[in-house]
Structure formats: C-alpha cells, structure tokens
Motif scaffolding. Structure first.
Motif, PDB file in Angstrom:
ATOM      1  N   GLU A 171       0.832  -1.206   0.000  1.00 25.59           N
ATOM      2  CA  GLU A 171       0.000   0.000   0.000  1.00 25.59           C
ATOM      3  C   GLU A 171       0.865   1.254   0.000  1.00 25.59           C
ATOM      4  OE1 GLU A 171      -4.283  -0.764   2.030  1.00 25.59           O
ATOM      5  OE2 GLU A 171      -2.592  -0.710   3.427  1.00 25.59           O
ATOM      6  N   GLY A 172       1.943   1.229   0.795  1.00 22.09           N
ATOM      7  CA  GLY A 172       2.835   2.380   0.852  1.00 22.09           C
ATOM      8  C   GLY A 172       3.520   2.662  -0.464  1.00 22.09           C
ATOM      9  N   ALA A 173       3.668   1.621  -1.285  1.00 21.83           N
ATOM     10  CA  ALA A 173       4.295   1.793  -2.597  1.00 21.83           C
ATOM     11  C   ALA A 173       3.292   2.261  -3.653  1.00 21.83           C
ATOM     12  CB  ALA A 173       4.944   0.489  -3.042  1.00 21.83           C
ATOM     13  N   GLY A 174       2.027   2.409  -3.272  1.00 26.08           N
ATOM     14  CA  GLY A 174       1.015   2.895  -4.218  1.00 26.08           C
ATOM     15  C   GLY A 174       0.264   1.814  -4.948  1.00 26.08           C
ATOM     16  N   ALA A 175       0.384   0.573  -4.495  1.00 26.88           N
ATOM     17  CA  ALA A 175      -0.321  -0.513  -5.161  1.00 26.88           C
ATOM     18  C   ALA A 175      -1.803  -0.507  -4.798  1.00 26.88           C
ATOM     19  CB  ALA A 175       0.291  -1.857  -4.765  1.00 26.88           C
ATOM     20  N   ASN A 176      -2.601  -1.010  -5.708  1.00 27.31           N
ATOM     21  CA  ASN A 176      -4.011  -1.267  -5.423  1.00 27.31           C
ATOM     22  C   ASN A 176      -4.089  -2.666  -4.825  1.00 27.31           C
ATOM     23  OD1 ASN A 176      -4.864   1.186  -6.720  1.00 27.31           O
ATOM     24  ND2 ASN A 176      -4.535   0.150  -8.676  1.00 27.31           N
ATOM     25  N   VAL A 177      -4.375  -2.746  -3.531  1.00 25.29           N
ATOM     26  CA  VAL A 177      -4.295  -4.017  -2.827  1.00 25.29           C
ATOM     27  C   VAL A 177      -5.629  -4.752  -2.870  1.00 25.29           C
ATOM     28  CG1 VAL A 177      -3.960  -5.101  -0.573  1.00 25.29           C
ATOM     29  CG2 VAL A 177      -2.414  -3.280  -1.328  1.00 25.29           C
ATOM     30  N   GLU A 178      -5.574  -5.993  -3.336  1.00 25.23           N
ATOM     31  CA  GLU A 178      -6.734  -6.873  -3.281  1.00 25.23           C
ATOM     32  C   GLU A 178      -6.580  -7.753  -2.043  1.00 25.23           C
ATOM     33  OE1 GLU A 178      -9.116 -10.212  -5.955  1.00 25.23           O
ATOM     34  OE2 GLU A 178      -8.025  -8.568  -6.895  1.00 25.23           O
ATOM     35  N   ALA A 179      -7.536  -7.670  -1.147  1.00 26.78           N
ATOM     36  CA  ALA A 179      -7.425  -8.376   0.128  1.00 26.78           C
ATOM     37  C   ALA A 179      -7.627  -9.876  -0.046  1.00 26.78           C
ATOM     38  CB  ALA A 179      -8.453  -7.826   1.113  1.00 26.78           C
TER      39      ALA A 179
END
Length: 271
Positions: A171-179
């Motif tokens: 998340e800190g790297a700017g990714a769109n996180v899929e849980a």
C-alpha cells in the motif's frame, strides 16, 4: 524430538475444565497458582499451553497431506518450547484475519504463526524474541518485465493480507491491494493473471516453488525490509514471554532451531 501435544477441544469442553478448576477451592499461594487454577505463566488451564495457529500456512503451520497431522516449522518450534517448559499443547486453528481477535478474547495463550513484529502490534501485544528472520520479496508472473522494485508497484494490483507487514508495504508503494486471507490465495490470483504481484515472505515463496516447480512465478526483487517473526502474547503474559525467551535461547544454543531451519528451508532461519 519428543513433544507434548493434546487434542484440540471444543469451547464447551474448555468451559467444563475451567469450571472444574474453579471448584476445587484453589491451592496455597506459595506454589505459584491462584484459586482459578492459573499457573505462574497466567495459563487458564494448568499445564496446558493453548496455541492459536492457521493450520493452512505451509511450511509454517499446515496439515500433512491436507488433512493429516498438524506440522510445520512454527509447530515444531512451539512444541520444542513447550517441552522445555513442561507444558502440553492444545491448538486452536483460526484464519489469519481473526487470529489476533482470538488472542484478545483469551481463546489462546500465544500465536504461533509467523507473526511479524511491527510498531502497531508492539503497542497491543507482547512478543518473544524472533525465531525467524526472512527478507521480503516481490513475486510476479514469469513473463512480467515492468516490475523490478517497489517503485514499480504504483498503480499495479497486488494480492495481500491486509493485516500483514507486506500488505502495508505494498500500500505504501502505491499498489491497489486486493485483500486475501493469505499466501495460498495470493499465489492463486497471481498464477491466474488476476493480479500483477504479491509482496510476501521469501521463505514462503521458496517453499512453494519447491513444492510446485512448474508454477509460472518468480521473484522480481528482494526488499531491504526483513520480517522478524516471533510468538505473540496478550499484554498480561509477561511471565510466559520471559519463559519463552529463555527456552528459545536454549534451543538456539543446543542447535535445535538450526536443525529445524535445515529441515524446512535448508538453512538456519532463526537469525
């Protein structure tokens, strides 16, 4: 190595045991126990260590053959500690996303499931000394050429457990996180081409590709961040934490931790 193990019991059975402990009038204060049956370690059940673990997180905590005996690196380490402390073990298998809630609710005394130490968790829980140290990696499909570091994750989709250190890094790297619930779902989505990457533990990746050599995934980058993994306890378990630390020091000195690391990873992963 001999281990102390008891079968997982139902909550109802646990309640009956606790009731029985409370009905015997207690013992003398000088023997380290209270009227409720607590040991010096703060265990609800005298002589029994209740351990929270996933049971689906290979090679750390899983069932041999999918439905057999509960085994794994974390399982053998906690059993070696329990043997040092002369405690039996009862396992409570719990999904990762609910495991800390179970600890807070008192369902178990300790989590043995590669729990990474981070500042947020240190505010809420106590930790033993680390027994596993592993760097993080970015895992991608074999044909991926546009991800070579954290900066390349911006705008990409990664599969992560939201409560893991690696999810926070993605998340800190700017990714769109899929849980997802854990590594198994992460790698499945990656192999299916439904996500671009997952930030995860190198040891988990190595074990998976050892078991699935034809998996079309690879390490795109190794991170500077290393995961320090330890046993997690409630804030009231200071005596138990101290006992765990003493046992872990003995297990390191006598070569047990190195032996278990070699068994599961081909190397000592305890430091």
């Amino acid at each position: 190595m001999s281990v102390h193990r008891t079968l997982t019991v139902t909550l109802a059975a646990s309640a009956l045991i606790l009731a029985a402990c409370g009905s015997d009038g207690g013992t003398d204060a000088g023997d380290g126990q209270t009227a409720a049956g607590d040991s010096a370690y703060g265990l609800a059940n005298e002589g029994v260590l209740v351990v929270g673990t996933e049971g689906t997180y290979r090679p750390f905590s899983y069932h041999e053959g999918g439905s057999g005996e509960l085994v794994g690196y974390d399982i053998e380490v906690v059993e070696a500690v329990a043997e040092k402390l002369d405690l039996e073990i009862e396992y409570q298998e719990t999904q990762w996303d609910a495991i800390f809630a179970g600890l807070e609710a008192g369902r178990f005394d300790v989590i043995a499931n590669q729990v990474s130490i981070n500042p947020q968790r240190e505010e809420a829980y106590l930790f033993s000394e680390p027994y596993t140290v592993s760097p993080g990696v970015i895992v991608v499909a074999n044909d991926t050429t546009d991800i070579a570091g954290l900066d390349d994750l911006e705008g990409k989709t990664t599969a992560q457990s939201l409560t893991s250190n690696w999810g926070e890094i993605a998340e800190g790297a700017g990714a769109n996180v899929e849980a997802v619930e854990g590594w198994a779902q992460s790698v499945a989505l990656l192999e299916q081409g439904r996500v671009d990457a997952t930030v995860n533990d190198k040891l988990t990746f190595l074990d998976y590709t050892n078991e699935h050599p034809d998996s079309p995934i690879k390490i795109a980058a190794e991170l500077d961040e290393a995961s320090l993994n330890a046993f997690a306890f409630g804030k009231d378990k200071t005596e138990l934490v101290s006992a765990f630390d003493e046992a872990l020091a003995e297990l390191e000195a006598d070569g047990t931790l190195a032996e278990l690391g070699e068994k599961y990873f081909g190397a000592d992963v305890s430091h």
